[in-house]
Structures are given as C-alpha cells and as structure tokens.
Design an enzyme around this catalytic site. Sequence first.
Site, PDB file in Angstrom:
ATOM      1  N   LEU A  71       0.812  -1.217   0.000  1.00  0.00           N
ATOM      2  CA  LEU A  71       0.000   0.000   0.000  1.00  0.00           C
ATOM      3  C   LEU A  71       0.844   1.265   0.000  1.00  0.00           C
ATOM      4  O   LEU A  71       1.895   1.333   0.631  1.00  0.00           O
ATOM      5  CB  LEU A  71      -0.910   0.010   1.237  1.00  0.00           C
ATOM      6  N   HIS A  72       0.345   2.246  -0.723  1.00  0.00           N
ATOM      7  CA  HIS A  72       0.951   3.571  -0.712  1.00  0.00           C
ATOM      8  C   HIS A  72      -0.186   4.586  -0.546  1.00  0.00           C
ATOM      9  O   HIS A  72      -1.363   4.197  -0.468  1.00  0.00           O
ATOM     10  CB  HIS A  72       1.767   3.824  -1.987  1.00  0.00           C
TER      11      HIS A  72
ATOM     12  N   HIS B 116      -3.515   4.331  -2.409  1.00  0.00           N
ATOM     13  CA  HIS B 116      -4.565   3.462  -1.848  1.00  0.00           C
ATOM     14  C   HIS B 116      -5.192   4.115  -0.616  1.00  0.00           C
ATOM     15  O   HIS B 116      -6.414   4.133  -0.446  1.00  0.00           O
ATOM     16  CB  HIS B 116      -3.962   2.122  -1.395  1.00  0.00           C
TER      17      HIS B 116
END
Length: 287
Positions: free
Chosen positions: A33-34, A37
Amino acid sequence: MKITEYIAVLRENVKQARNQGKTIVLIPTMGFLHYGHLSMVEAARQGDEEHERNYIVMSIFVNPLQFGPNEDYDRYPRDLIRDSRLAQEAGVDLLFVPSVQEMYPEGESLTTVNVTKVSAELCGAHRPGHFQGVATVVNKLFNIVLPDVAYFGQKDYQQFIVIKQMVKDLNIPLKIALMPTIREADGLALSSRNSYLNPEQRKQAPVLFNSLRNAAELIQAGERNPEVILNTIEQRIRNESDGQIEYIEIRKAENLEKVEKINGSVVIALAVHFGSTRLIDNIIVEV
Ligand code: PAF
C-alpha cells in the site's frame, strides 16, 4: 480492524454491517500500500470518523490471472504486516487477504469475464489476457463483498473503463468511483511498481507526468491535432530519459475510442519501460 482470508468470514461481517444500515465501500488492491490506496480510504472516511455511515472493505490480492507468463507476478512486492498496519491506521474496517486457493480453489477459473473493445488496445494490446484477469477477479470481488460502491484509481484509467463497461453490461448493482491519481512531489504517479526503479530511473521517471502536463497545456492553448501532441510527448520522453516507449495515445475519455481531432474530454495515456519496469500514467483534458 478485522482481517480475514476467508470468504465466509468476510460475508458474515459485511452482512452485519449492512444490517446496521451501513454503506459497503470496496477498495480492491494488490497490496504494498501507498498513499494512492490510503487516500481512497481517507475519501471514504471523510466526515465518517466514527465509522457510522460507511463500512470500508479493502482487499489485498495479487491476482495471478492478470499477469502474463513473463510478467512480474512472482516478484510483485508483498508486505502484509506493513499493509495491515497502514490499512488499520487509515480506517479500514475489514481487510480481506484471500489466498490464491481461496479465490481459485480449482487452481484456475473455468469462467472468465472478457470485456471486448475497451480491453483490446492501449495496455490490452501489450498485455494479452490482462484485462480478462482483472475483470474476472473484480467480478468475483463484487460477488463476494456485494459492495454499494467500489473505488478505482485514475492511474489505471483503462482498467476503470473496462470495469465501468462490465458493470453496465452485466447490470451489476453498484456504483464505481474514479479516484484521483496521487503523485510524488516531482509528479511521478504513486505505484507499487515504483519500488523496482533504480535511483537513475527514479530520477528520470517524472518525465512521464511532466510531458503529459505539458501536452495538456498545449491543448488548452489551442492545439487540436493529436499527432502534434503525441510527437511533443514522445520527443520529451526521448530527450529526458532512457525510457522505452510502449505506447502514447489520445483517446475519448468516455470509451477510449480513437480521436481524429481533440475535442470534448480526452485522455492522454502512455506506457513506458524503464529497464524491466513498466510504468503507466495518463491525464484527462477537457476542451
Ligand atoms: O488495480 C489493481 O490493483 C488491480 O488491478 C485490482 C483492481 C485490485 C484487481 O486485481
């Protein structure tokens, strides 16, 4: 936040939330995730800090069906411990992390979803079977979660159009929302695949968005010839990077049809390889 890898457990939890009158929001991801997201979780949580209105389901599943035989399925970055922490901090209610066995118990899916036409060109022309894999898994996720609304990022614009078409054609009763691309300070679109870039490639990669932004400015200033715009982008990428251009296209934003002259709402989309890393980006321009 609840975490489960099981469809049955997910369904039970979602059912309870629905019985409490909550709106079920699905954010499908492949993890690592970054902020791209997490910004979608933030959007769903806006004004709903007490979790009263929305029940946010995030899925993390690196879907083997959407990777070609020579693509990066095996090396796709995975870090479930970090992802769980980030999802919880962002306000996800239920994190769905199915195994391949849970999603494809027979090892393959005998039924697949093929959205013709909008899947055929751009990324679809270079990644045979990719959108069939995406449409199939997204359809499965829709059937598993039964969300009221599902969020998709603009960075994968063709994916959004494919899913929008699938939802329309198959009368799937949900809304899909297009969420803005989140970028680094230098313009590079956030992507889990950015972690593959070496320092020199990382330095060069912002040329993608810079050339798209420059193209948008030329259009706003009156240029209407797609060839002129495409050449300008191509030249800039060639001059400022070692990136190998896969495609640069200008299409109608609504349905990805070809345009003779720039008019209305268009998307300029591109895919460029930096070594073995394939990056995509796009910009929507309205005239
Ligand atoms: O955009 C992605 O991360 C994936 O294509 C998706 C929508 C989660 C399907 O595997």
